[in-house]
Scaffold this active site. Structure first.
Site, PDB file in Angstrom:
ATOM      1  N   TYR A  26     -22.807  27.924   7.516  1.00 34.54           N
ATOM      2  CA  TYR A  26     -23.700  28.968   7.015  1.00 34.54           C
ATOM      3  C   TYR A  26     -23.822  30.183   7.931  1.00 34.54           C
ATOM      4  O   TYR A  26     -24.472  31.158   7.559  1.00 34.54           O
ATOM      5  CB  TYR A  26     -25.094  28.374   6.767  1.00 34.54           C
ATOM      6  CG  TYR A  26     -25.066  27.235   5.784  1.00 34.54           C
ATOM      7  CD1 TYR A  26     -24.776  27.459   4.445  1.00 34.54           C
ATOM      8  CD2 TYR A  26     -25.310  25.932   6.190  1.00 34.54           C
ATOM      9  CE1 TYR A  26     -24.738  26.418   3.534  1.00 34.54           C
ATOM     10  CE2 TYR A  26     -25.279  24.880   5.289  1.00 34.54           C
ATOM     11  CZ  TYR A  26     -24.990  25.135   3.966  1.00 34.54           C
ATOM     12  OH  TYR A  26     -24.947  24.104   3.064  1.00 34.54           O
ATOM     13  N   HIS A 103     -24.258  32.470  -2.837  1.00 38.15           N
ATOM     14  CA  HIS A 103     -24.148  31.382  -1.861  1.00 38.15           C
ATOM     15  C   HIS A 103     -23.416  31.899  -0.636  1.00 38.15           C
ATOM     16  O   HIS A 103     -22.435  32.639  -0.765  1.00 38.15           O
ATOM     17  CB  HIS A 103     -23.389  30.187  -2.441  1.00 38.15           C
ATOM     18  CG  HIS A 103     -24.062  29.604  -3.634  1.00 38.15           C
ATOM     19  ND1 HIS A 103     -25.160  28.788  -3.534  1.00 38.15           N
ATOM     20  CD2 HIS A 103     -23.811  29.760  -4.958  1.00 38.15           C
ATOM     21  CE1 HIS A 103     -25.556  28.454  -4.753  1.00 38.15           C
ATOM     22  NE2 HIS A 103     -24.764  29.035  -5.632  1.00 38.15           N
TER      23      HIS A 103
END
Length: 151
Positions: A26, A103
């Site tokens: 991430y 995302h």
């Protein structure tokens, strides 16, 4: 009333842990970092940033943004709710404001259970796998969709 171009940036469970949780997946930026960069990149827009660990709070925020008026679109990173929340799917389909699903990671290149999004079919579009830039691309997509629509 909000400005003519207010964008709701809505973040779901675990996104408060950005920068700490699996940075190899991430990234190292925090959600606050991403929000600051987004606001600086689009100074002509007004943003309403909201993050929650609660599914119910996401639904309420979506409904409130529709009822309150003034929002031109939603950039939504629903986190894990993407993969199983029929309630979130129903809430998105119940509002008229366009929602772009974003995302940080490419969910289609991840574990099998992460490859299915139950909300994609009711969102205006999906942007996945471009890290923090996914949010920027989501805003650009909304601008392209809403720039010609009357207030």
């Amino acid at each position: 009333m909000m400005s003519a171009m207010t964008i709701l940036v809505l973040n779901g469970p675990n996104l408060s842990r950005l920068g700490k949780r699996e940075p190899e997946v991430y990234g190292r930026q925090t959600l606050d970092d991403i929000n600051r960069e987004l606001a600086a990149s689009f100074p002509e827009l007004s943003f309403d940033f909201f993050q929650t660990e609660s599914e119910g709070a996401l639904l309420e925020k979506l409904f409130n943004c529709e009822d309150k008026g003034g929002y031109r679109g939603v950039v939504l990173n629903a986190g894990a709710l993407t993969h199983y929340s029929i309630a979130l799917r129903d809430a998105i389909s119940a509002i008229t404001i366009p929602v772009v699903e974003v995302h940080l990671s490419n969910i289609y290149a991840r574990e099998e259970f992460r490859r299915k999004s139950v909300i994609s079919e009711v969102c205006a579009g999906v942007i996945s796998g471009f890290g923090a830039n996914s949010y920027h691309l989501g805003v650009r997509a909304l601008l392209g969709m809403t720039s010609l629509e009357p207030d």
